[in-house]
Design a protein around this motif. Structure first.
Motif, PDB file in Angstrom:
ATOM      1  N   ILE A   1       0.861  -1.184   0.000  1.00 42.92           N
ATOM      2  CA  ILE A   1       0.000   0.000   0.000  1.00 42.92           C
ATOM      3  C   ILE A   1       0.898   1.235   0.000  1.00 42.92           C
ATOM      4  N   GLU A   2       0.696   2.103  -0.980  1.00 45.19           N
ATOM      5  CA  GLU A   2       1.494   3.316  -1.128  1.00 45.19           C
ATOM      6  C   GLU A   2       0.695   4.501  -0.587  1.00 45.19           C
ATOM      7  N   GLY A   3       1.056   4.978   0.564  1.00 48.86           N
ATOM      8  CA  GLY A   3       0.362   6.127   1.138  1.00 48.86           C
ATOM      9  C   GLY A   3      -0.879   5.712   1.911  1.00 48.86           C
ATOM     10  N   PRO A   4      -1.496   6.669   2.568  1.00 52.07           N
ATOM     11  CA  PRO A   4      -2.666   6.346   3.393  1.00 52.07           C
ATOM     12  C   PRO A   4      -3.859   5.923   2.543  1.00 52.07           C
ATOM     13  N   PRO A   5      -4.642   4.956   3.035  1.00 57.94           N
ATOM     14  CA  PRO A   5      -5.869   4.563   2.326  1.00 57.94           C
ATOM     15  C   PRO A   5      -6.838   5.740   2.254  1.00 57.94           C
ATOM     16  N   LEU A   6      -7.499   5.885   1.117  1.00 59.33           N
ATOM     17  CA  LEU A   6      -8.478   6.954   0.932  1.00 59.33           C
ATOM     18  C   LEU A   6      -9.845   6.435   1.333  1.00 59.33           C
ATOM     19  N   ASP A   7     -10.432   7.024   2.369  1.00 59.26           N
ATOM     20  CA  ASP A   7     -11.775   6.675   2.837  1.00 59.26           C
ATOM     21  C   ASP A   7     -12.763   7.400   1.909  1.00 59.26           C
ATOM     22  N   VAL A   8     -13.294   6.682   0.922  1.00 60.52           N
ATOM     23  CA  VAL A   8     -14.147   7.279  -0.109  1.00 60.52           C
ATOM     24  C   VAL A   8     -15.356   7.950   0.541  1.00 60.52           C
ATOM     25  N   ASP A   9     -15.551   9.211   0.240  1.00 61.27           N
ATOM     26  CA  ASP A   9     -16.644  10.038   0.762  1.00 61.27           C
ATOM     27  C   ASP A   9     -16.650  10.149   2.289  1.00 61.27           C
ATOM     28  N   GLU A  10     -15.546   9.755   2.949  1.00 62.71           N
ATOM     29  CA  GLU A  10     -15.426   9.847   4.413  1.00 62.71           C
ATOM     30  C   GLU A  10     -16.604   9.176   5.130  1.00 62.71           C
ATOM     31  N   ARG A  11     -17.070   8.036   4.597  1.00 68.39           N
ATOM     32  CA  ARG A  11     -18.247   7.367   5.163  1.00 68.39           C
ATOM     33  C   ARG A  11     -17.910   6.059   5.862  1.00 68.39           C
ATOM     34  N   HIS A  12     -16.639   5.660   5.904  1.00 65.45           N
ATOM     35  CA  HIS A  12     -16.208   4.385   6.489  1.00 65.45           C
ATOM     36  C   HIS A  12     -16.924   3.203   5.850  1.00 65.45           C
ATOM     37  N   VAL A  13     -17.090   3.264   4.532  1.00 63.19           N
ATOM     38  CA  VAL A  13     -17.750   2.192   3.789  1.00 63.19           C
ATOM     39  C   VAL A  13     -16.775   1.570   2.790  1.00 63.19           C
ATOM     40  N   GLU A  14     -15.947   2.401   2.160  1.00 61.71           N
ATOM     41  CA  GLU A  14     -15.100   1.935   1.072  1.00 61.71           C
ATOM     42  C   GLU A  14     -13.734   2.605   1.122  1.00 61.71           C
ATOM     43  N   PHE A  15     -12.698   1.820   0.834  1.00 63.40           N
ATOM     44  CA  PHE A  15     -11.344   2.334   0.705  1.00 63.40           C
ATOM     45  C   PHE A  15     -10.916   2.289  -0.753  1.00 63.40           C
ATOM     46  N   GLU A  16     -10.149   3.283  -1.165  1.00 65.64           N
ATOM     47  CA  GLU A  16      -9.429   3.236  -2.418  1.00 65.64           C
ATOM     48  C   GLU A  16      -7.953   3.315  -2.063  1.00 65.64           C
ATOM     49  N   LEU A  17      -7.170   2.368  -2.584  1.00 68.27           N
ATOM     50  CA  LEU A  17      -5.754   2.282  -2.265  1.00 68.27           C
ATOM     51  C   LEU A  17      -4.922   2.397  -3.530  1.00 68.27           C
ATOM     52  N   ARG A  18      -3.834   3.109  -3.452  1.00 68.95           N
ATOM     53  CA  ARG A  18      -2.826   3.075  -4.514  1.00 68.95           C
ATOM     54  C   ARG A  18      -1.798   2.067  -4.032  1.00 68.95           C
ATOM     55  N   CYS A  19      -1.512   1.095  -4.874  1.00 73.29           N
ATOM     56  CA  CYS A  19      -0.615   0.016  -4.481  1.00 73.29           C
ATOM     57  C   CYS A  19       0.485  -0.184  -5.500  1.00 73.29           C
ATOM     58  N   ARG A  20       1.552  -0.805  -5.041  1.00 71.82           N
ATOM     59  CA  ARG A  20       2.671  -1.193  -5.888  1.00 71.82           C
ATOM     60  C   ARG A  20       2.780  -2.707  -5.810  1.00 71.82           C
ATOM     61  N   GLU A  21       2.751  -3.353  -6.959  1.00 70.85           N
ATOM     62  CA  GLU A  21       2.906  -4.802  -6.969  1.00 70.85           C
ATOM     63  C   GLU A  21       4.385  -5.129  -6.873  1.00 70.85           C
ATOM     64  N   ASP A  22       4.727  -5.934  -5.871  1.00 67.25           N
ATOM     65  CA  ASP A  22       6.115  -6.397  -5.730  1.00 67.25           C
ATOM     66  C   ASP A  22       6.340  -7.545  -6.693  1.00 67.25           C
ATOM     67  N   VAL A  23       7.456  -7.492  -7.364  1.00 66.76           N
ATOM     68  CA  VAL A  23       7.845  -8.586  -8.251  1.00 66.76           C
ATOM     69  C   VAL A  23       9.251  -9.007  -7.876  1.00 66.76           C
ATOM     70  N   GLY A  24       9.518 -10.268  -7.989  1.00 64.40           N
ATOM     71  CA  GLY A  24      10.854 -10.769  -7.657  1.00 64.40           C
ATOM     72  C   GLY A  24      10.861 -11.480  -6.322  1.00 64.40           C
ATOM     73  N   GLU A  25      12.040 -11.854  -5.897  1.00 72.09           N
ATOM     74  CA  GLU A  25      12.211 -12.682  -4.712  1.00 72.09           C
ATOM     75  C   GLU A  25      12.087 -11.910  -3.413  1.00 72.09           C
ATOM     76  N   ASP A  26      12.175 -10.594  -3.432  1.00 73.68           N
ATOM     77  CA  ASP A  26      12.134  -9.813  -2.194  1.00 73.68           C
ATOM     78  C   ASP A  26      10.723  -9.467  -1.774  1.00 73.68           C
ATOM     79  N   ALA A  27       9.717 -10.027  -2.389  1.00 69.75           N
ATOM     80  CA  ALA A  27       8.329  -9.733  -2.054  1.00 69.75           C
ATOM     81  C   ALA A  27       7.932 -10.318  -0.731  1.00 69.75           C
TER      82      ALA A  27
END
Length: 112
Positions: A86-112
């Protein structure tokens, strides 16, 4: 949020840090209690990727999921064998505690 769009079952994990006598440490990842949730994992479009790189050079996917109390950028998501940091804080969509939008980075390789 429409449940039909949440077609990916992910596991939320948290980092546990073990410090050794010499000051070094190991990080192990453990599943959060009730950490299995349905989510939507979408690769960023080329336009979104360009915009995301203006702020963050690492984001590769947008993940939408139901609100999960306590979720932070210190957690990660597992989808099968794939690991999403997860890159950065989760975005609480509409500030309603119903849904999160996350920006993520997929790890690739052996260090995941």
């Amino acid at each position: 949020m429409r449940a039909g769009k949440l077609r990916h079952r992910v596991t939320i994990q948290q980092a546990d840090r073990t410090t050794h006598d010499d000051g070094s440490y190991d990080i192990t990842w453990t599943d959060c209690t009730n950490g299995h949730v349905q989510a939507s994992i979408q690769p960023l479009t080329s336009k979104e990727l360009w915009q995301a790189r203006q702020v963050d050079d690492h984001s590769t996917h947008t993940v939408r999921m139901r609100y999960f109390k306590g979720l932070t950028a210190h957690h990660r998501l597992l989808f099968g064998e794939r690991v999403f940091q997860i890159e950065g804080p989760p975005l609480d969509v509409d500030e309603r505690h119903v849904e999160f939008e996350l920006r993520c980075r997929e790890d690739v390789g052996e260090d995941a």
